[in-house]
Design an enzyme around this catalytic site. Structure first.
Site, mmCIF file in Angstrom:
data_model
loop_
_atom_site.group_PDB
_atom_site.id
_atom_site.type_symbol
_atom_site.label_atom_id
_atom_site.label_comp_id
_atom_site.label_asym_id
_atom_site.label_seq_id
_atom_site.Cartn_x
_atom_site.Cartn_y
_atom_site.Cartn_z
ATOM 1 N N LEU A 34 0.811 -1.214 0.000
ATOM 2 C CA LEU A 34 0.000 0.000 0.000
ATOM 3 C C LEU A 34 0.850 1.272 0.000
ATOM 4 O O LEU A 34 1.884 1.335 0.660
ATOM 5 C CB LEU A 34 -0.919 -0.012 1.236
ATOM 6 C CG LEU A 34 -1.832 -1.229 1.345
ATOM 7 C CD1 LEU A 34 -2.713 -1.125 2.604
ATOM 8 C CD2 LEU A 34 -2.706 -1.408 0.118
ATOM 9 N N HIS A 38 -3.326 4.133 -2.613
ATOM 10 C CA HIS A 38 -4.318 3.266 -1.960
ATOM 11 C C HIS A 38 -4.968 3.991 -0.781
ATOM 12 O O HIS A 38 -6.172 3.884 -0.553
ATOM 13 C CB HIS A 38 -3.659 1.999 -1.402
ATOM 14 C CG HIS A 38 -3.044 1.115 -2.437
ATOM 15 N ND1 HIS A 38 -1.682 0.954 -2.570
ATOM 16 C CD2 HIS A 38 -3.601 0.318 -3.363
ATOM 17 C CE1 HIS A 38 -1.439 0.107 -3.539
ATOM 18 N NE2 HIS A 38 -2.571 -0.295 -4.048
ATOM 19 N N GLY A 148 -9.010 3.067 -8.138
ATOM 20 C CA GLY A 148 -8.232 4.223 -8.594
ATOM 21 C C GLY A 148 -8.339 4.397 -10.102
ATOM 22 O O GLY A 148 -8.415 3.428 -10.858
ATOM 23 N N ARG A 188 4.956 -0.544 -8.198
ATOM 24 C CA ARG A 188 6.123 -0.952 -9.001
ATOM 25 C C ARG A 188 7.226 0.114 -9.014
ATOM 26 O O ARG A 188 8.347 -0.170 -9.427
ATOM 27 C CB ARG A 188 5.692 -1.268 -10.433
ATOM 28 C CG ARG A 188 4.829 -2.528 -10.530
ATOM 29 C CD ARG A 188 4.493 -2.877 -11.976
ATOM 30 N NE ARG A 188 3.915 -4.201 -12.072
ATOM 31 C CZ ARG A 188 2.608 -4.455 -11.973
ATOM 32 N NH1 ARG A 188 1.763 -3.486 -11.769
ATOM 33 N NH2 ARG A 188 2.165 -5.700 -12.069
#
Ligand code: PAF
Length: 279
Positions: A34, A38, A148, A188
């Site tokens: 997270l 998030h 999102g 990432r």
């Protein structure tokens, strides 16, 4: 205190108790690792629901690359600490056998909106997403679900699926959260080297430039070619796509004659970056 639940039977009981008292339940489906992106979904859920469930499940069915699945960052203790600070009621973190028990044989597949862009470059990805999200809606019985806009196509796939299958959940799309320099937050990003990280915000900057040019009347193809050239010169590549599409159906558009979106997926070092903005 955030309660950690791993079994869907236990979660169902908990949610039934809430619902008997007339509470509105919100869910934020995640794969963990997270970040502030998030947490903005969690805060939206907190504002718009009486009880909040965050799910963490790294869904093997949506990875078409086993290396990407193996490398996906996992840190449940850290995630739980963040959820506690936001007053999340339940962290639902089922194991793979809970979600896909022996004999599991069903796949949810959304045609049309799932097919281009991510769907073309990651075969089976959206079937995995649609299947697990359907399961998570069934398991959590939530009335509202928060996604999102960073994964714009995923949001449209989920909206289409919920409408088509009459799933009783309201889908709420939340704006992409960006670092100060414009880089869209993503689990990432931690895999970018220092040089790549310094270069990464250019993606958003070039998308913005292209959107402005299109709004000013430049043909989309020319505006996007200029953006691709500038980004390639800065070290981005290989390219999967950089396109203008209908915001809802994801069909190709030459002119922004209906709500349109610029969407990009491109490599930067070992990381595949995606981003999108409204035109
Ligand atoms: O966006 C994600 O993190 C995942 O695709 C989701 C929606 C949690 C399904 O696994």
């Amino acid at each position: 205190m955030t309660q950690v639940i791993r079994s869907s039977a236990e979660l169902r009981e908990k949610v039934a108790t809430w619902k008997r008292s007339g509470m509105l339940v919100g869910v934020v489906p995640t794969m963990g690792a997270l970040h502030d992106g998030h947490m903005s979904l969690v805060r939206a859920a907190r504002k718009q629901s009486d009880r909040v469930i965050v799910t963490i499940f790294v869904n093997p069915m949506q990875f078409n690359n086993s290396d990407d699945l193996a490398k996906y960052p996992r840190d449940e203790a850290h995630d739980l600490a963040l959820l506690e600070t936001e007053g999340v009621d339940v962290l639902f973190a089922p194991g793979v056998e809970e979600v896909y028990p022996a004999g599991f044989a069903t796949k949810v597949s959304v045609s049309g909106v799932s097919e281009p862009l991510e769907g073309a470059f990651r075969p089976g990805h959206f079937d995995g997403v649609a299947t697990v999200v359907t399961k998570l809606f069934g398991m959590t019985q939530a009335g509202r679900a928060f996604f999102g806009e960073k994964d714009w196509q995923q949001l449209q796939v989920v909206r289409r699926m919920v409408a088509d299958l009459n799933i009783p959940v309201r889908i709420i799309g939340c704006p992409t959260i960006r670092e100060e320099d414009g880089l869209a937050m993503s689990s990432r990003n931690v895999r970018l080297s220092a040089d790549e990280r310094a270069c990464a915000p250019l993606l958003h900057a070039e998308l913005q430039k292209a959107a402005e040019a299109i709004r000013a009347g430049t043909p989309a193809a020319a505006a996007l070619a200029a953006a691709q050239e500038a980004l390639s010169a800065a070290g981005f590549g290989p390219w999967d796509y950089l396109e203008m599409r209908s915001a809802e159906t994801l069909q190709p558009l030459d002119t922004p004659c209906e709500p349109a979106r610029l969407l990009a997926a491109v490599g930067l070092g070992a990381v595949r970056m995606i981003d999108n903005i409204a035109v």
